[in-house]
Design a protein around this motif. Structure first.
Motif, PDB file in Angstrom:
ATOM      1  N   TYR A 189      -3.823   7.653  -1.261  1.00 24.02           N
ATOM      2  CA  TYR A 189      -3.276   6.331  -0.987  1.00 24.02           C
ATOM      3  C   TYR A 189      -3.717   5.374  -2.084  1.00 24.02           C
ATOM      4  CZ  TYR A 189      -7.781   4.873   1.136  1.00 24.02           C
ATOM      5  OH  TYR A 189      -9.090   4.573   1.382  1.00 24.02           O
ATOM      6  N   THR A 233       3.132   0.477   3.325  1.00 23.83           N
ATOM      7  CA  THR A 233       2.876  -0.560   4.307  1.00 23.83           C
ATOM      8  C   THR A 233       2.717  -1.879   3.570  1.00 23.83           C
ATOM      9  OG1 THR A 233       0.460  -0.385   4.175  1.00 23.83           O
ATOM     10  CG2 THR A 233       1.553   0.964   5.832  1.00 23.83           C
ATOM     11  N   ASN A 248       0.877  -1.172   0.000  1.00 25.98           N
ATOM     12  CA  ASN A 248       0.000   0.000   0.000  1.00 25.98           C
ATOM     13  C   ASN A 248       0.915   1.223   0.000  1.00 25.98           C
ATOM     14  OD1 ASN A 248      -2.273  -1.626   0.131  1.00 25.98           O
ATOM     15  ND2 ASN A 248      -2.415  -1.467   2.361  1.00 25.98           N
ATOM     16  N   GLU A 305       0.423  -5.048   2.862  1.00 27.79           N
ATOM     17  CA  GLU A 305      -1.029  -5.152   2.778  1.00 27.79           C
ATOM     18  C   GLU A 305      -1.622  -5.568   4.121  1.00 27.79           C
ATOM     19  OE1 GLU A 305      -2.174  -7.803  -0.268  1.00 27.79           O
ATOM     20  OE2 GLU A 305      -4.324  -7.529   0.022  1.00 27.79           O
ATOM     21  N   SER A 306      -2.682  -4.878   4.534  1.00 31.93           N
ATOM     22  CA  SER A 306      -3.421  -5.182   5.757  1.00 31.93           C
ATOM     23  C   SER A 306      -2.593  -5.029   7.031  1.00 31.93           C
ATOM     24  CB  SER A 306      -4.017  -6.592   5.704  1.00 31.93           C
ATOM     25  OG  SER A 306      -4.942  -6.677   4.641  1.00 31.93           O
ATOM     26  N   THR A 307      -1.606  -4.165   7.023  1.00 37.73           N
ATOM     27  CA  THR A 307      -0.892  -3.813   8.257  1.00 37.73           C
ATOM     28  C   THR A 307      -0.973  -2.308   8.468  1.00 37.73           C
ATOM     29  OG1 THR A 307       1.250  -3.514   7.180  1.00 37.73           O
ATOM     30  CG2 THR A 307       0.721  -5.726   7.975  1.00 37.73           C
ATOM     31  N   ASP A 308      -0.636  -1.863   9.678  1.00 35.44           N
ATOM     32  CA  ASP A 308      -0.832  -0.460  10.032  1.00 35.44           C
ATOM     33  C   ASP A 308       0.433   0.380  10.032  1.00 35.44           C
ATOM     34  OD1 ASP A 308      -2.997  -2.166  11.744  1.00 35.44           O
ATOM     35  OD2 ASP A 308      -3.822  -0.226  11.158  1.00 35.44           O
ATOM     36  N   TYR A 318       1.327   5.629  -0.016  1.00 35.91           N
ATOM     37  CA  TYR A 318       0.681   6.828   0.506  1.00 35.91           C
ATOM     38  C   TYR A 318       1.506   8.061   0.151  1.00 35.91           C
ATOM     39  CZ  TYR A 318      -1.408   3.251   3.541  1.00 35.91           C
ATOM     40  OH  TYR A 318      -2.058   2.142   4.024  1.00 35.91           O
ATOM     41  N   VAL A 335      -3.933   1.021  -3.055  1.00 36.77           N
ATOM     42  CA  VAL A 335      -3.795  -0.380  -2.641  1.00 36.77           C
ATOM     43  C   VAL A 335      -3.385  -1.278  -3.804  1.00 36.77           C
ATOM     44  CG1 VAL A 335      -5.424  -0.096  -0.736  1.00 36.77           C
ATOM     45  CG2 VAL A 335      -6.243  -0.875  -2.973  1.00 36.77           C
ATOM     46  N   GLN A 390       3.345   2.340   8.873  1.00 34.32           N
ATOM     47  CA  GLN A 390       3.798   2.941   7.627  1.00 34.32           C
ATOM     48  C   GLN A 390       5.265   3.348   7.753  1.00 34.32           C
ATOM     49  OE1 GLN A 390       1.144   5.968   6.127  1.00 34.32           O
ATOM     50  NE2 GLN A 390      -0.682   4.731   6.522  1.00 34.32           N
ATOM     51  N   TYR A 391       6.005   3.107   6.685  1.00 32.61           N
ATOM     52  CA  TYR A 391       7.423   3.450   6.639  1.00 32.61           C
ATOM     53  C   TYR A 391       7.613   4.534   5.593  1.00 32.61           C
ATOM     54  CZ  TYR A 391       7.784  -0.795   9.331  1.00 32.61           C
ATOM     55  OH  TYR A 391       7.622  -1.740  10.304  1.00 32.61           O
TER      56      TYR A 391
END
Lengths: 112, 114
Positions: free
Chosen positions: A49, A94, A32, A96-99, A34, A51, A101-102
């Motif tokens: 963002y 990120t 994902n 997928e389906s994780t919170d 952003y 996906v 962000q790097y």
């Protein structure tokens, strides 16, 4: 390991000129992605963002657009820059389906 | 309408002491909380996070506490070191399908003095 790149690092553009900022991620697939902007003395504001390829969600109506032409590439664009577009632009990813962000190193944009 | 607030724009702490950074939120849909550290002209660096089902998470010198009833979280750094001097952002996450959207506070500038 995963790395995220942004370029250019700094950019000075005249009002009314076009913009293209690029972000690429290495070492992962189907992230994902952003775009954020940090205005002077402010927090980070989510702009767009994505996906997946070609899938863009816009958070704030404005003079900017985003595109995702490849899995690990995210581009922020404008046809005509405004003075208010100045700021520090950050790309993040990120899994997928994780919170968590790097973030990339950012691009400092100054519109004159 | 600021959904995530960091009411202290700056904090000065002596080296070796505890630094406590605070954050309040209003949206009950947030289910994951993160702290980031940022130096000027660089991207934020992830520090530590906590799920809404927990009230404490510890990683070395960093501990995050979550009080869901008060909608409040805090970051404790102990002992504080000069290299900890930076701007700290708290962020709250809300899930939209497979994407997570972060809402950031405005940051607290921490200065650790000798």
């Amino acid at each position: 390991s995963q790395t995220i790149h942004q370029w250019p690092a700094t950019l000075v553009q005249p009002v009314g000129s076009p913009l293209s900022l690029e972000c690429t991620v290495e070492g992962t697939s189907n992230p994902n992605l952003y775009w954020y902007r940090q205005a002077a003395g402010r927090g980070l504001q989510l702009l767009f963002y994505s996906v997946g390829i070609g899938q863009i969600s816009s958070e704030v109506p404005q003079n900017l657009s985003a595109s995702r032409p490849q899995d690990r590439q995210f581009i922020l664009s404008s046809k005509k820059l405004l003075l208010s577009d100045s700021g520090f632009y950050l790309c993040a990813w990120t899994k997928e389906s994780t919170d968590t962000q790097y973030f990339g190193p950012g691009t400092r944009l100054t519109v004159l | 309408d600021q959904q995530v607030k960091q009411n202290s724009p700056s904090l000065s702490v002596q080296e070796g002491r505890i630094s406590i950074l605070n954050c309040d939120y209003t949206n009950s849909m947030f289910d994951y909380f993160l702290w980031y550290k940022k130096y000027p002209a660089e991207g934020p660096t992830f520090l530590i996070s906590i799920s809404s089902i927990k009230d404490k998470n510890e990683d070395g010198r960093f501990t995050v506490f979550l009080n869901k009833s008060a909608k409040h979280l805090s970051l404790h750094i102990v002992p504080s070191q000069p290299g900890d001097s930076a701007v700290y952002f708290c962020a709250a996450s809300e899930r939209y399908g497979t994407a997570s959207k972060l809402t950031f506070g405005t940051g607290t500038r921490l200065q650790v003095t000798l």
